[in-house]
Design a protein around this motif. Sequence first.
Motif, mmCIF file in Angstrom:
data_model
loop_
_atom_site.group_PDB
_atom_site.id
_atom_site.type_symbol
_atom_site.label_atom_id
_atom_site.label_comp_id
_atom_site.label_asym_id
_atom_site.label_seq_id
_atom_site.Cartn_x
_atom_site.Cartn_y
_atom_site.Cartn_z
ATOM 1 N N ILE A 34 0.461 -1.323 0.068
ATOM 2 C CA ILE A 34 0.354 -0.390 0.291
ATOM 3 C C ILE A 34 0.801 1.262 0.067
ATOM 4 O O ILE A 34 0.690 2.163 -0.398
ATOM 5 C CB ILE A 34 -1.052 0.055 1.715
ATOM 6 N N LYS A 35 1.784 1.034 1.117
ATOM 7 C CA LYS A 35 2.531 2.594 0.860
ATOM 8 C C LYS A 35 3.182 2.615 -0.995
ATOM 9 O O LYS A 35 3.263 3.946 -1.006
ATOM 10 C CB LYS A 35 3.855 2.511 1.652
ATOM 11 N N VAL A 36 3.955 1.632 -1.417
ATOM 12 C CA VAL A 36 4.213 1.851 -2.778
ATOM 13 C C VAL A 36 4.031 2.314 -3.392
ATOM 14 O O VAL A 36 3.637 3.012 -3.692
ATOM 15 C CB VAL A 36 5.484 0.802 -3.281
ATOM 16 N N LEU A 37 2.449 1.577 -3.512
ATOM 17 C CA LEU A 37 1.694 1.803 -4.495
ATOM 18 C C LEU A 37 0.839 3.384 -5.221
ATOM 19 O O LEU A 37 0.452 3.423 -5.325
ATOM 20 C CB LEU A 37 -0.089 0.461 -4.306
ATOM 21 N N SER A 38 0.164 3.816 -2.816
ATOM 22 C CA SER A 38 0.024 4.883 -3.022
ATOM 23 C C SER A 38 1.257 6.451 -3.194
ATOM 24 O O SER A 38 0.845 7.223 -3.986
ATOM 25 C CB SER A 38 -0.219 5.147 -1.623
ATOM 26 N N GLU A 39 2.217 5.468 -2.903
ATOM 27 C CA GLU A 39 3.570 6.477 -3.571
ATOM 28 C C GLU A 39 3.109 7.047 -5.263
ATOM 29 O O GLU A 39 2.956 8.182 -5.982
ATOM 30 C CB GLU A 39 5.624 6.096 -3.467
ATOM 31 N N ILE A 40 3.199 5.446 -5.742
ATOM 32 C CA ILE A 40 3.178 5.648 -7.121
ATOM 33 C C ILE A 40 1.483 6.590 -7.673
ATOM 34 O O ILE A 40 1.987 6.952 -8.503
ATOM 35 C CB ILE A 40 2.833 4.606 -7.646
ATOM 36 N N GLU A 41 0.501 6.581 -6.935
ATOM 37 C CA GLU A 41 -0.862 6.694 -7.372
ATOM 38 C C GLU A 41 -0.215 8.889 -6.999
ATOM 39 O O GLU A 41 -0.583 9.271 -7.981
ATOM 40 C CB GLU A 41 -1.714 6.137 -6.483
ATOM 41 N N LYS A 42 0.378 8.747 -6.398
ATOM 42 C CA LYS A 42 0.371 10.490 -6.320
ATOM 43 C C LYS A 42 1.749 10.643 -7.306
ATOM 44 O O LYS A 42 1.395 12.142 -7.571
ATOM 45 C CB LYS A 42 1.052 10.568 -4.504
ATOM 46 N N GLU A 43 2.710 10.409 -7.665
ATOM 47 C CA GLU A 43 3.067 11.083 -8.898
ATOM 48 C C GLU A 43 2.474 10.389 -9.724
ATOM 49 O O GLU A 43 2.701 11.712 -10.847
ATOM 50 C CB GLU A 43 4.163 9.737 -8.529
ATOM 51 N N HIS A 44 2.062 8.963 -10.345
ATOM 52 C CA HIS A 44 1.425 9.048 -11.576
ATOM 53 C C HIS A 44 -0.291 8.474 -11.495
ATOM 54 O O HIS A 44 -0.608 7.505 -11.712
ATOM 55 C CB HIS A 44 2.685 8.301 -12.420
ATOM 56 N N PRO A 45 -1.054 9.487 -11.131
ATOM 57 C CA PRO A 45 -2.462 9.433 -10.625
ATOM 58 C C PRO A 45 -2.670 8.945 -11.640
ATOM 59 O O PRO A 45 -2.690 9.035 -13.110
ATOM 60 C CB PRO A 45 -3.171 10.482 -10.523
ATOM 61 N N GLY A 46 -3.957 8.099 -11.620
ATOM 62 C CA GLY A 46 -5.221 7.186 -12.487
ATOM 63 C C GLY A 46 -4.421 5.810 -13.322
ATOM 64 O O GLY A 46 -5.051 5.497 -14.376
ATOM 65 N N LEU A 47 -3.400 5.596 -13.118
ATOM 66 C CA LEU A 47 -2.393 4.132 -13.709
ATOM 67 C C LEU A 47 -3.709 3.003 -13.296
ATOM 68 O O LEU A 47 -3.438 3.242 -12.081
ATOM 69 C CB LEU A 47 -1.163 3.597 -13.335
ATOM 70 N N PRO A 48 -4.581 2.507 -14.466
ATOM 71 C CA PRO A 48 -5.292 1.337 -14.594
ATOM 72 C C PRO A 48 -5.149 0.257 -13.201
ATOM 73 O O PRO A 48 -5.050 -0.227 -12.206
ATOM 74 C CB PRO A 48 -6.154 1.334 -14.913
ATOM 75 N N LYS A 49 -3.612 -0.753 -14.059
ATOM 76 C CA LYS A 49 -2.971 -0.989 -13.133
ATOM 77 C C LYS A 49 -2.155 -1.512 -11.228
ATOM 78 O O LYS A 49 -2.899 -2.006 -11.513
ATOM 79 C CB LYS A 49 -2.023 -1.813 -13.839
#
Length: 72
Positions: A34-49
């Motif tokens: 969750i920590k890793v994926l949340s950081e990705i979401e902040k940097e690159h919002p909207g990635l379906p995968k």
Amino acid sequence: MNNFVSRHPSPIDYQAEIDFAVHQIHAGRHDLAIKVLSEIEKEHPGLPKMAVNLGTAYELIGNIKLAKKMDC
């Protein structure tokens, strides 16, 4: 490894981080995923995968509200 945080701006790098997070989900380390994926979401919002995997991680820890929020 518990301090792993996403830091890569390129698609290739964040794909590797999504893969890393998926491995953490399979290993039962949902909080790290969750920590890793949340950081990705902040940097690159909207990635379906990313959204699907983050939703799965939330579901596995019993946070259905956040899991549904990630539903694409």
